[in-house]
Design a protein around this motif. Structure first.
Motif, PDB file in Angstrom:
ATOM      1  N   UNK B  95       1.090  -5.175  -3.862  1.00 42.50           N
ATOM      2  CA  UNK B  95       1.651  -5.075  -4.580  1.00 42.50           C
ATOM      3  C   UNK B  95       2.125  -6.678  -4.637  1.00 42.50           C
ATOM      4  N   UNK B  96       2.699  -6.791  -3.307  1.00 38.90           N
ATOM      5  CA  UNK B  96       3.538  -7.422  -2.823  1.00 38.90           C
ATOM      6  C   UNK B  96       2.547  -8.668  -2.192  1.00 38.90           C
ATOM      7  N   UNK B  99      -1.203  -9.462  -5.442  1.00 34.97           N
ATOM      8  CA  UNK B  99      -1.044  -9.320  -6.793  1.00 34.97           C
ATOM      9  C   UNK B  99      -1.345 -10.692  -7.293  1.00 34.97           C
ATOM     10  N   UNK B 100      -0.591 -11.838  -5.895  1.00 39.37           N
ATOM     11  CA  UNK B 100      -0.107 -12.891  -6.381  1.00 39.37           C
ATOM     12  C   UNK B 100      -1.075 -14.145  -5.793  1.00 39.37           C
TER      13      UNK B 100
END
Lengths: 283, 313
Positions: B95-96, B99-100
């Motif tokens: 997630x941290x 996702x970017x």
């Protein structure tokens, strides 16, 4: 607090009322986290319209990190008022295929991190604060998270780290509404006394009335005087604070379905409040 | 590509790799969760303190702070043991970091059975876990040369990059002058017929040992080294598989979800193809102890491995 001018207070009260209206406008379409959005409007008004410095290019110089994805509704309500989002687009919130995620993904305007997996914002904001300080920037970093997230160990790892690194450019804003997914926080797993816990972890913590604009502004001002540790605002809030009819009807609503609330009554109340505040500022 | 003669042994490869990288790239931050010494991060910590950040014994914090450091414009390299990075902080990785678009590197040291403490310190499922995350990069380098080159590529690769680390006496098998690591590329180290061995990471070292025995015995075979587990060049792997009668995968990882599974998926999607035998850590708890002992217990020592490869053909 004596330095708070009437015009500054009136401006922020009006912005907060408009944020509340935006939250209802968005959530009445298909439901949403309306109670939190309304309750956080005073914090959002102070944060986006007074505290965070602008970059001169239509955005903010300081950085805001939303940890609890469902409070995105607060950011939507505020950024609609800021002009960064069109309220017509925001009305697709919670609609299949929309780009207005109920819990946004990193990169969406206003959302620095993917925030749906709870408890991960404080560490990421601490990492940002460490990095900005390392670059020599004076940016201030604000991270909003909820009292329910305090049950996640990752939050306390972040508090230890931020305090150890003396990240005085970091402000934790806790939405301490005594409500989590299934029940009152104190009934699920009590987290109080919250300020004392953060103090014990090496932060500077203070309990704040999260629905008092003077109190919030005073805390933001105090935060800048603390130069050797992160600042923690434990903001006591109540679901739907600021719209009495909805607060009375749904005092413990984690999520409000479209048919659960009398949206029209709520809108009428907040529109009346806006008219009254606009009249006051005109006078 | 391969160096001639006996392998040069590097006693602490990451100490030099991290120091050289940090001197060249001032935006790199080597991060640790109280395991710098055990990942052999000495010089960066002592001589480049602004590029070293310890978050304490807290792996979720390690990964999520690192994701924040990336969002402040740096390239974080979060280091810990593979078991902790993946099992304790999988959600933070996904997630941290995942996702970017910002480069966020995690190095998992002592992967697979390369740790003497059984079960809790071993990570025989990390490759499968990370390759399941969309848009990630997963690299399992075979030696000190490739470890260094993979990190040089990783610092300019967007998104989450997971690299398996080497610590302690690590052979330098690839010639840095002629070898050039490219993301997704496969490297044929031995060319032969009938038997096609595919290996990655530490297991490519083991496969090379077994290859020597097979060559001495006159058993023709090929060996394909696949350092990038994701994104893979499916065509190169399929072409290699279909060019051989029998394919044997060798990995320092469970045979479930790792390289063997990956190769099987590629061949399966192609239709038909050779029989594939997956060799690695079985889906059971591996023993502890020295690496030679664990390999022997699992039938991964050079002699047994050579026999298994020959027998599977």
């Amino acid at each position: 607090m004596s330095s708070l001018s009437n015009s500054r207070l009136n401006k922020l009260e009006l912005v907060a009322a408009k944020i509340r209206r935006n939250v209802l406008d968005i959530c009445m379409q298909r439901g949403g986290y309306a109670g939190q959005g309304v309750a956080l409007a005073d914090i959002a008004a102070c944060l986006y319209f007074d505290e965070m410095r602008e970059d001169g290019k239509g955005w903010f110089y300081d950085r805001f990190v939303l940890s609890n994805g469902h409070d995105a509704i607060m950011t939507y309500g505020a950024l609609a008022e800021h002009g960064s989002y069109d309220i017509a687009d925001l009305r697709s919130y919670n609609e299949d295929g929309t780009k207005i995620d109920q819990s946004p993904i990193e990169g969406q305007l206003g959302f620095e991190i993917t925030a749906g997996s709870l408890g991960q914002g404080p560490s990421q904001s601490a990492g940002i604060a460490w990095g900005e300080r390392m670059k020599g920037n004076d940016k201030r970093i604000y991270c909003l998270f909820s009292d329910g997230e305090l049950q996640e160990g990752n939050v306390w790892e972040a508090a230890m780290f931020a305090a150890h690194q003396k990240l005085s450019n970091l402000v934790f804003i806790i939405d301490n509404n005594d409500l989590q997914a299934t029940s009152r926080t104190q009934d699920v797993l009590g987290v109080e006394p919250v300020p004392e816990k953060f103090d014990a972890f090496g932060c500077f913590a203070r309990r704040v009335n999260g629905n008092s604009i003077p109190d919030i502004l005073d805390a933001f001002a105090e935060a800048k005087t603390i130069t050797d540790r992160p600042y923690v605002m434990v903001c006591d809030t109540k679901i739907f604070e600021g719209i009495d009819c909805l607060k009375a009807a749904l005092p413990a609503a984690h999520y409000v379905a479209k048919q659960q609330a009398d949206w029209e009554a709520g809108l009428a109340e907040i529109n009346q409040k806006i008219a009254s505040l606009e009249g006051a500022s005109d006078g | 590509m391969l160096l001639d003669g006996p392998a040069i042994i590097e006693p602490a490869p990451f100490d030099d790799i991290s120091y050289d990288l940090c001197q060249r790239r001032k935006d790199v931050v080597i991060m640790s969760a109280d395991l710098s010494k055990y990942c052999q991060i000495i010089k960066v910590k002592n001589e480049l303190p602004n590029q070293h950040l310890d978050v304490g014994m807290a792996e979720q914090n390690l990964i999520s702070v690192a994701a924040g450091v990336a969002k402040a414009g740096f390239v974080p390299i979060a280091t810990t043991f593979a078991c902790y990075a993946t099992r304790r902080a999988y959600d933070q990785m996904m997630i941290c970091m995942g996702t970017g678009p910002l480069t966020s590197i995690v190095i998992g040291f002592t992967p697979g059975i390369a740790n003497p403490a059984r079960i809790h310190h071993q990570a025989a499922e990390d490759l499968g876990m990370i390759r399941a995350i969309p848009d990630t990069t997963v690299i399992d380098p075979m030696d000190a040369t490739e470890f260094q080159q993979a990190l040089n590529v990783a610092v300019d690769t967007p998104g989450l990059v997971y690299v398996r680390g080497h610590r302690g006496n690590t052979p330098r098998l690839l010639d840095g002058a002629s070898y050039n690591f490219e993301l997704g590329k496969t490297y044929q180290l031995v060319k032969g017929e009938n038997i096609g061995v595919i290996a990655t990471g530490h297991a490519t070292q083991w496969a090379l040992e077994a290859s020597e025995i097979l060559t001495q015995k006159g058993v023709s075979h090929s060996l394909l080294h696949v350092p990038t587990i994701k994104p893979v060049n499916e065509q190169e792997i399929a072409d290699f598989c279909f060019a051989h009668k029998s394919v044997i995968t060798v990995e320092n990882h469970q045979i479930v979800t790792g390289l063997g599974s990956l190769v099987s998926e590629i061949v399966c999607d192609s239709g038909g193809g050779p029989k594939i035998t997956r060799i690695g850590v079985p889906n059971q708890w591996a023993p502890g102890g020295t690496l030679p002992y664990i390999r022997e217990q699992l039938g991964l020592d050079a002699a047994t491995l050579a026999n298994r490869i020959e027998g599977a053909a």
